[in-house]
Design an enzyme around this catalytic site. Structure first.
Site, PDB file in Angstrom:
ATOM      1  N   GLY A  85     -79.738  95.787  19.657  1.00 57.18           N
ATOM      2  CA  GLY A  85     -80.669  95.813  18.529  1.00 57.18           C
ATOM      3  C   GLY A  85     -80.097  96.548  17.330  1.00 57.18           C
ATOM      4  N   THR A 121     -81.164  99.402  15.833  1.00 55.48           N
ATOM      5  CA  THR A 121     -81.139 100.876  15.850  1.00 55.48           C
ATOM      6  C   THR A 121     -79.926 101.389  16.628  1.00 55.48           C
ATOM      7  OG1 THR A 121     -83.551 100.681  15.922  1.00 55.48           O
ATOM      8  CG2 THR A 121     -82.640 102.892  16.119  1.00 55.48           C
ATOM      9  N   GLY A 164     -82.945 100.837  21.951  1.00 56.96           N
ATOM     10  CA  GLY A 164     -84.084 100.720  21.039  1.00 56.96           C
ATOM     11  C   GLY A 164     -85.307 100.217  21.787  1.00 56.96           C
ATOM     12  N   ASP A 194     -89.203  97.725  21.053  1.00 58.31           N
ATOM     13  CA  ASP A 194     -90.080  97.001  20.122  1.00 58.31           C
ATOM     14  C   ASP A 194     -91.405  97.733  19.940  1.00 58.31           C
ATOM     15  OD1 ASP A 194     -88.283  94.805  19.684  1.00 58.31           O
ATOM     16  OD2 ASP A 194     -88.612  94.345  21.789  1.00 58.31           O
ATOM     17  N   GLY A 216     -86.955  93.594  24.491  1.00 59.18           N
ATOM     18  CA  GLY A 216     -86.571  92.195  24.659  1.00 59.18           C
ATOM     19  C   GLY A 216     -86.741  91.371  23.402  1.00 59.18           C
ATOM     20  N   GLY A 217     -87.077  92.044  22.276  1.00 54.81           N
ATOM     21  CA  GLY A 217     -87.175  91.328  21.003  1.00 54.81           C
ATOM     22  C   GLY A 217     -85.874  90.625  20.654  1.00 54.81           C
ATOM     23  N   GLY A 218     -84.763  91.164  21.139  1.00 55.10           N
ATOM     24  CA  GLY A 218     -83.446  90.550  20.905  1.00 55.10           C
ATOM     25  C   GLY A 218     -82.958  89.756  22.114  1.00 55.10           C
ATOM     26  N   GLU A 266     -80.574  95.161  29.646  1.00 58.13           N
ATOM     27  CA  GLU A 266     -81.077  96.469  29.188  1.00 58.13           C
ATOM     28  C   GLU A 266     -81.772  97.202  30.330  1.00 58.13           C
ATOM     29  OE1 GLU A 266     -81.914  95.471  24.477  1.00 58.13           O
ATOM     30  OE2 GLU A 266     -83.528  95.225  25.902  1.00 58.13           O
TER      31      GLU A 266
HETATM   32  C1  5RP Z   1     -83.339  93.779  22.348  1.00 60.38           C
HETATM   33  C2  5RP Z   1     -84.220  94.964  22.391  1.00 60.38           C
HETATM   34  C3  5RP Z   1     -84.108  95.933  21.268  1.00 60.38           C
HETATM   35  O1  5RP Z   1     -83.791  97.188  21.771  1.00 60.38           O
HETATM   36  C4  5RP Z   1     -85.429  95.969  20.551  1.00 60.38           C
HETATM   37  O2  5RP Z   1     -85.724  94.652  20.109  1.00 60.38           O
HETATM   38  C5  5RP Z   1     -85.397  96.920  19.354  1.00 60.38           C
HETATM   39  O3  5RP Z   1     -84.523  96.444  18.383  1.00 60.38           O
HETATM   40  P1  5RP Z   1     -84.389  97.126  16.957  1.00 60.38           P
HETATM   41  O4  5RP Z   1     -83.699  98.431  17.149  1.00 60.38           O
HETATM   42  O5  5RP Z   1     -83.579  96.134  16.156  1.00 60.38           O
HETATM   43  O6  5RP Z   1     -85.766  97.273  16.391  1.00 60.38           O
HETATM   44  O7  5RP Z   1     -84.994  95.178  23.283  1.00 60.38           O
HETATM   45  O8  5RP Z   1     -83.608  92.912  23.412  1.00 60.38           O
END
Ligand code: 5RP
Length: 284
Positions: free
Chosen positions: A75, A77, A129, A131, A142-144, A150
């Site tokens: 992600g 961050t 990071g 969500d 899991g947003g990414g 993870e």
């Molecule tokens: C990816 C994740 C990321 O850690 C989550 O989406 C946070 O991302 P960001 O730091 O861009 O807000 O779980 O699968």
């Protein structure tokens, strides 16, 4: 160990909000407490600033010189986590374990030693990071689309530290700020059956589309689909129960509900400060 960098970090810590942020104009005014100058800053820059503060503080507070294996999340961050770790003088003394393609590139780009979870299933510390984070530090991740690796890396880690900007901290429950639903990684052939089963447990599921450059669904680093399932707001004491129900569905590989895994979380706040959230559960 981080010679010459503490001043630039404390310079960022010195940024204070003067006015109330007004997202309608997408800017706010802050004061640099070192120069005393007022600066107009875009809200988008403020978010980046808070991500960087959270990430740098988490690394500075928690990464011990004796650690040999470090998990690196995914992600935007975590970009700042690897940047900070890449500034360490002893960076050849430890190995970093990625949680996906982006994470692997970050490790390489920052001159860190790349390892794999197959070689190192015992990890001293992992940074990632989130969500959304509830008051018990349960997370939606899991947003990414990297939730399986993870969770594997978090599970193998003695300490699991979450870093995030102020938008991710839920006042109480998961599903309050993050409205895209709980990401669930599923075996492609099982997606239709799982959509049906998720509806039966009160969810509103959709298969995550691949976007303009990909006809069909997102394919994860493991060749699976992601289903995003909206369950509304999830009370803190119901997160584990919901996670267990989803995990019991045949074809589900992993869920983006990280229950009781994180014991310490660093949030970069809108006023330039850092909150450290702690709980007795989780790993530390
Ligand atoms: C990816 C994740 C990321 O850690 C989550 O989406 C946070 O991302 P960001 O730091 O861009 O807000 O779980 O699968």
């Amino acid at each position: 160990m981080l010679s010459g960098l503490s001043r630039s970090l404390s310079l960022q810590k010195g940024l204070k909000i003067l006015g109330t942020s007004r997202s309608i104009i997408n800017t706010t005014v802050i004061r640099n407490s070192y120069t005393n100058n007022k600066i107009k800053i875009k809200m988008a820059d403020l978010v980046e600033q808070s991500k960087k503060l959270a990430a740098y503080s988490a690394v500075d507070d928690n990464l011990q010189p004796e650690y040999k294996v470090i998990g690196i999340g995914s992600g935007s961050t975590v970009v700042y986590v690897t940047e900070r770790i890449g500034q360490l003088e002893n960076k050849q003394n430890f190995t970093c374990i990625p949680t996906g393609f982006q994470s692997k590139q970050l490790i390489i780009d920052n001159g860190l030693k790349l390892g794999s979870i197959e070689e190192f299933s015992e990890i001293d510390i992992a940074f990632d990071g989130a969500d959304e984070i509830d008051t018990s530090l349960n997370c939606i991740k899991g947003g990414g689309a990297c939730l399986l690796q993870e969770k594997l890396v978090a599970d193998c880690s003695k300490r699991f530290i979450v870093v995030a900007d102020y938008r991710k901290k839920s006042p109480e429950m998961l599903g309050h700020a993050w409205k895209k639903g709980v990401p669930i990684e599923v075996v492609p052939s099982a997606y239709n059956k799982i959509l049906r089963e998720l509806k039966l447990v009160g969810g509103n599921p959709t298969v995550r589309p691949g976007g303009a450059a990909k006809a069909g669904p997102v394919i994860t680093d493991n060749g699976n689909f992601i289903i995003d399932c909206d369950f509304g707001e999830i009370p803190v004491n119901k997160v584990k129960e919901l996670n267990d129900k989803i995990k019991a569905m045949v074809g589900v590989v992993e869920t983006g509900l990280f229950v009781g895994m994180c014991k310490r979380c660093y949030i970069g706040e809108v006023d330039g400060s850092i909150s450290t959230l702690k709980t007795n559960a989780g790993k530390l």
